[in-house]
Every structure is written in C-alpha cells, then in structure tokens.
Design an enzyme around this catalytic site. Structure first.
Site, mmCIF file in Angstrom:
data_model
loop_
_atom_site.group_PDB
_atom_site.id
_atom_site.type_symbol
_atom_site.label_atom_id
_atom_site.label_comp_id
_atom_site.label_asym_id
_atom_site.label_seq_id
_atom_site.Cartn_x
_atom_site.Cartn_y
_atom_site.Cartn_z
ATOM 1 N N CYS A 125 129.923 2.004 -106.884
ATOM 2 C CA CYS A 125 130.470 1.592 -105.585
ATOM 3 C C CYS A 125 129.287 1.468 -104.628
ATOM 4 C CB CYS A 125 131.541 2.565 -105.090
ATOM 5 S SG CYS A 125 130.997 4.256 -104.775
ATOM 6 N N GLY A 130 128.079 5.303 -104.557
ATOM 7 C CA GLY A 130 128.281 6.118 -105.768
ATOM 8 C C GLY A 130 129.064 7.388 -105.471
ATOM 9 N N HIS A 178 121.878 19.600 -119.112
ATOM 10 C CA HIS A 178 122.462 20.875 -118.679
ATOM 11 C C HIS A 178 123.941 20.801 -118.347
ATOM 12 C CE1 HIS A 178 118.483 23.107 -117.492
ATOM 13 N NE2 HIS A 178 118.432 22.551 -118.705
ATOM 14 N N ASN A 179 124.427 19.637 -117.918
ATOM 15 C CA ASN A 179 125.814 19.559 -117.435
ATOM 16 C C ASN A 179 126.729 18.730 -118.334
ATOM 17 O OD1 ASN A 179 123.897 18.912 -114.641
ATOM 18 N ND2 ASN A 179 124.925 20.891 -114.861
HETATM 19 C C1 RB5 Z 1 133.044 0.391 -99.530
HETATM 20 O O1 RB5 Z 1 132.661 -0.091 -98.272
HETATM 21 C C2 RB5 Z 1 132.424 1.747 -99.760
HETATM 22 O O2 RB5 Z 1 132.981 2.691 -98.918
HETATM 23 C C3 RB5 Z 1 132.571 2.170 -101.210
HETATM 24 O O3 RB5 Z 1 131.975 1.212 -102.023
HETATM 25 C C4 RB5 Z 1 131.904 3.493 -101.587
HETATM 26 O O4 RB5 Z 1 130.576 3.497 -101.204
HETATM 27 C C5 RB5 Z 1 132.625 4.690 -101.190
HETATM 28 O O5 RB5 Z 1 132.184 5.830 -101.445
#
Ligand code: RB5
Length: 157
Positions: free
Chosen positions: A65, A68, A98-99
């Site tokens: 995203c 992340g 480790h995880n």
């Molecule tokens: C989208 O704008 C953004 O909020 C999403 O991609 C992400 O970074 C959320 O944690």
C-alpha cells in the site's frame, strides 16, 4: 513456493513490478488485485492475502500500500499471520530468521523499485532459525495466557 500478492491503488504499480520479478524467478503467484488505479480500501486486500496464508493456500503473502502500514495492521488481525512492515533488507532478513514472518508489507510511496526487489529477494530466501525463536513465535499465538509471566532464562538473546 506459492506467493499470494495484493495491493491497494497506491501499491498497484509496485505490485505489478513485483509480480513480473517473481514470475521471472519461477515462483507460483496468485495476484488478488487491485488491478486498476481506482481508489480501494486496503483492509479488504490485506484480509484476502492474510486468510490465504493462514489457511495454507499460499506459503507467503506480499502486500503493498502507500506506507505498508495499514496493510500490516489489517493482516495481523488474522490469527496465524505474522505480517511485517519492512523498508530495508536487514529487517527483511531478521523478520524471517527470528520471527518467521509470513506476510511482507511494503510502502510503495517511499520505496524505490530496486530497494523493493532487494527486500523481496532477501525475505524470500531467508529461513527461520527455529530453536528459542520457535518458542517465542508459538507464544504469540497464545499471548493472553502470558500476560504475567517472565523470561526464565536471562542468558538468552
Ligand atoms: C492510501 O492513501 C493509503 O492510506 C494506503 O495506501 C496505506 O498507505 C494505508 O496505510
């Protein structure tokens, strides 16, 4: 190894690049979207990828995203998932050793393509060390029971 991939609109371009990269390297990949730049809600994609890994339909998941972070928070709501927000190869390596991380979360808005691929490759190639880390990973599935316990062996790292 089967990898399940998902992103929201902010992670779409990087997801496509990671898809190509994994295909060139012979991985079996499932891409659950998103497939267009239209704005979508990341928890829906995080949940799909996380459930698939938790249920054993894929060995590992990768979520992308903007940061992340949202993907990571959402994926970790699914029991059995150990999702990690990673922005450098060292964290990728240690999260495996480790995880036993099983879902990698990347932030497309601050990771360059080369760094993202280095993180993905490192994360896919590292193994879990087991041993004392196995005990700790198992404890995370039972966290409420350990609220008042202490570490019996202080010599361990
Ligand atoms: C989208 O704008 C953004 O909020 C999403 O991609 C992400 O970074 C959320 O944690």
């Amino acid at each position: 190894m089967k990898i399940i991939l998902g992103s929201d609109h902010a992670g779409l371009d990087l997801k496509e690049k990671i898809f190509q990269h994994l295909r060139e390297n012979g991985f079996s990949i499932e891409d659950i979207g998103t497939y267009t730049p239209e704005s979508v809600d990341y928890p829906l994609y995080a949940q799909k990828v996380a459930r698939s890994v938790a249920e054993g339909n894929a060995d590992r998941g990768i979520l992308i995203c903007g940061s992340g972070l949202g993907m990571c928070i959402a994926a970790n709501r699914i029991p059995g998932v150990r999702a990690v927000p990673v922005s450098d190869p060292y964290a990728a390596k240690m999260s495996r050793r480790h995880n036993d991380s099983n879902v990698l979360c990347l932030g497309a808005r601050f990771l360059g393509q080369d760094m993202a691929m280095e993180i993905v490759d490192t994360w896919l190639n590292e193994s879990f060390e087991g041993g004392r880390h196995q005990r700790r990973v198992a404890m995370m599935d039972q966290l409420p029971r350990f609220e008042n316990s202490s570490n019996p062996d202080t010599s361990e790292r």
